[in-house]
Structures are given as structure tokens and as C-alpha cells.
Motif scaffolding. Structure first.
Motif, PDB file in Angstrom:
ATOM      1  N   VAL A   3       0.867  -1.168   0.067  1.00 47.56           N
ATOM      2  CA  VAL A   3       0.157  -0.039   0.015  1.00 47.56           C
ATOM      3  C   VAL A   3       0.976   1.020   0.047  1.00 47.56           C
ATOM      4  CG1 VAL A   3      -1.878   1.259   1.174  1.00 47.56           C
ATOM      5  CG2 VAL A   3      -1.941  -1.112   1.004  1.00 47.56           C
ATOM      6  N   LYS A   5       0.789   5.418  -0.234  1.00 43.91           N
ATOM      7  CA  LYS A   5      -0.064   6.428  -0.055  1.00 43.91           C
ATOM      8  C   LYS A   5       0.929   7.784  -0.115  1.00 43.91           C
ATOM      9  CE  LYS A   5      -2.816   4.104   3.598  1.00 43.91           C
ATOM     10  NZ  LYS A   5      -3.074   3.907   5.038  1.00 43.91           N
ATOM     11  N   ASP A   6       0.469   8.742  -1.121  1.00 46.36           N
ATOM     12  CA  ASP A   6       0.811   9.954  -1.396  1.00 46.36           C
ATOM     13  C   ASP A   6       2.389  10.157  -1.173  1.00 46.36           C
ATOM     14  OD1 ASP A   6       0.611  12.754  -1.955  1.00 46.36           O
ATOM     15  OD2 ASP A   6       0.587  13.199   0.268  1.00 46.36           O
ATOM     16  N   ASN A  21      -0.196   7.100  -5.392  1.00 48.15           N
ATOM     17  CA  ASN A  21      -0.966   6.003  -4.783  1.00 48.15           C
ATOM     18  C   ASN A  21      -1.015   4.822  -5.467  1.00 48.15           C
ATOM     19  OD1 ASN A  21      -2.091   7.778  -2.358  1.00 48.15           O
ATOM     20  ND2 ASN A  21      -2.152   9.048  -4.118  1.00 48.15           N
TER      21      ASN A  21
END
Length: 250
Positions: A3, A5-6, A21
Motif C-alpha cells: 500500500v 499513500k501520497d 498512490n
């Protein structure tokens, strides 16, 4: 499994990755497609814990590898990477492939069994006593693939593994990579600027241009329904000049 994220990465004032992302399920084969200089290598190096992000979060099996040095070291043992230029030691093919197992303290008898199985998977079973430095580029890259697979990684990363190979060696490497994927049943992320290669090998692809991940999806959707003009331009360029191995936008 993964995962992101940003995610941002800057080298000095140069922005290499911007707001990436991405979610990669366990056992998926994902191709990161994009022109040369788009940030593909940097993204893989961050996943491989070789490069730290400027900001953002990277979770590997729920572990934040973007923060803790200790956890990065632990997670690193659960993944393997094959680089664009094959890296081999001036030793036998067997010793090259066995390296990761010996570092992990595996018994000699188990090492031999696993190495020979890996060499068989990549079509190099008769090469075990050859000096790896005497091999062709395609053979050396298959040694690197065997060395990566023999530790049975949970995540296998490949950074444009066929970029320096001729067409025949590329197809051979792809054939053996498919064997590895089928045997390991592991998560695989590889980068390429070859749209056809991504279509042949991956369950899904992500289009990375100028450090931005602009679209993810199955190959058919990406090619037939580009999410933006920039994606459409890239798709049209690589379809118009498929024989150009240097990559669109170089």
C-alpha cells in the motif's frame, strides 16, 4: 501486500515522484509502464528499501517501511530484486545463485537442492560450474533471476530486466520469468517501457509519467480507455514505434 499513500521523492530540487498512490494485492503481477526517466526505477528502489521517500507512506504487509530502519532491514529479507543490468559475482553460477541462501545460514544440502531447482527453472542447469562473468547478457540476467527466486521472496521486483537484451534473449527471459511466477506464486512488480511486455506478463499495469501514476488497470482498459491525454499520447507513441527499445520520451 503493498500500500503506497501520497508518495513523493525529490533529489535536491528535482521532483522524481509526485503523489503516488497504489495498492498491490498479494500474488498479483503488476507492470509499471512508462517512458525512460519517468521515475520507475526510483519507485522500485523505494519498495526495495534502497531509497528513502521524501514523504508519504509505504506499507509492506502492513509494516511501514518508510519510517523505521529496523523494520526496513527485516522486510528486506522478504523480498528480492533483479536490476536492469545483471549483477553477477566473479564466481561459479552455482555460487552466485546460492549467495542469498548462504547468507541466511541454510544447510549445505538444502542449498544445493534449491539452487539446482532454480537453475532448472531458468534453463541453466548445465551451467552450474561456469564462471558467471563468462556468460552472455541474457544468461547473466537469468542467473540474477535464479538468485532472486531461490530465496522464495514474498515480493519480487524487476527493474526493466530486458532493457539491455536483444529480442531473442528478451523472449527467453520472459518465458523463464513466467515459470518463476508460476512456481513461486508470489507478488511481482516489474517496470518496463515495453507496453507489449506488460500486456504479456502482467495481471494489471500502472502508467507512470513524469513521476505521476496516472492510471492503473488491466491492459485492455489502459490501452482502449486512457485516463488522460498524457496516457493516450504515451500509448499511441509506443504502439506506433514498437521496435524502439529506448522508450518514449527519451
Amino acid at each position: 501486500m503493498i500500500v503506497i499513500k501520497d508518495l513523493h521523492k525529490n533529489f535536491g530540487n528535482r521532483k522524481v515522484l509526485t503523489g503516488v498512490n497504489l495498492i498491490v494485492p498479494r500474488n498479483e503481477v503488476l507492470a509499471i509502464i512508462g517512458p525512460s526517466g519517468s521515475g520507475k526505477t526510483t519507485l522500485l528502489q523505494i519498495l526495495d528499501t534502497l531509497v528513502k521517500p521524501t514523504s508519504g507512506t509505504v506499507l509492506f504487509d502492513g509494516i511501514d517501511i518508510s519510517k523505521s530502519e529496523r523494520e526496513r532491514r527485516q522486510v528486506r529479507r522478504r523480498m528480492a530484486m533483479v536490476f536492469q543490468k545483471p549483477v553477477v559475482f566473479r564466481e561459479s553460477v552455482f555460487a552466485n545463485v546460492a549467495y542469498g541462501l548462504k547468507v541466511r545460514g541454510m544447510k549445505r544440502s538444502d542449498v544445493s537442492e534449491k539452487v539446482l531447482k532454480a537453475l532448472g527453472t531458468v534453463g541453466l542447469l548445465d551451467y552450474e560450474k561456469r564462471n558467471a562473468k563468462t556468460l552472455s547478457g541474457g544468461e547473466a540476467q537469468r542467473v540474477a533471476l535464479a538468485r532472486a527466486m531461490v530465496i522464495e521472496p514474498e515480493l519480487l521486483l524487476l527493474d526493466e530486466p530486458t532493457a539491455n537484451l536483444d529480442m531473442v534473449s528478451t523472449r527467453q527471459f520472459e518465458e523463464y520469468l513466467v515459470r518463476v511466477i508460476n512456481e513461486l506464486h508470489t507478488t511481482v512488480i516489474f517496470s518496463t517501457h515495453d507496453l507489449a511486455q506488460g500486456t504479456r506478463l502482467a495481471d494489471r499495469m500502472g502508467v507512470l509519467i513524469d513521476g505521476e501514476l496516472l492510471q492503473t488497470g488491466v491492459a485492455e482498459d489502459v490501452m482502449n480507455e486512457p485516463a488522460s491525454g498524457r496516457v493516450a499520447e504515451f500509448i499511441n507513441a509506443v504502439q506506433s514505434f514498437p521496435e524502439d527499445r529506448s522508450g518514449y520520451g527519451t
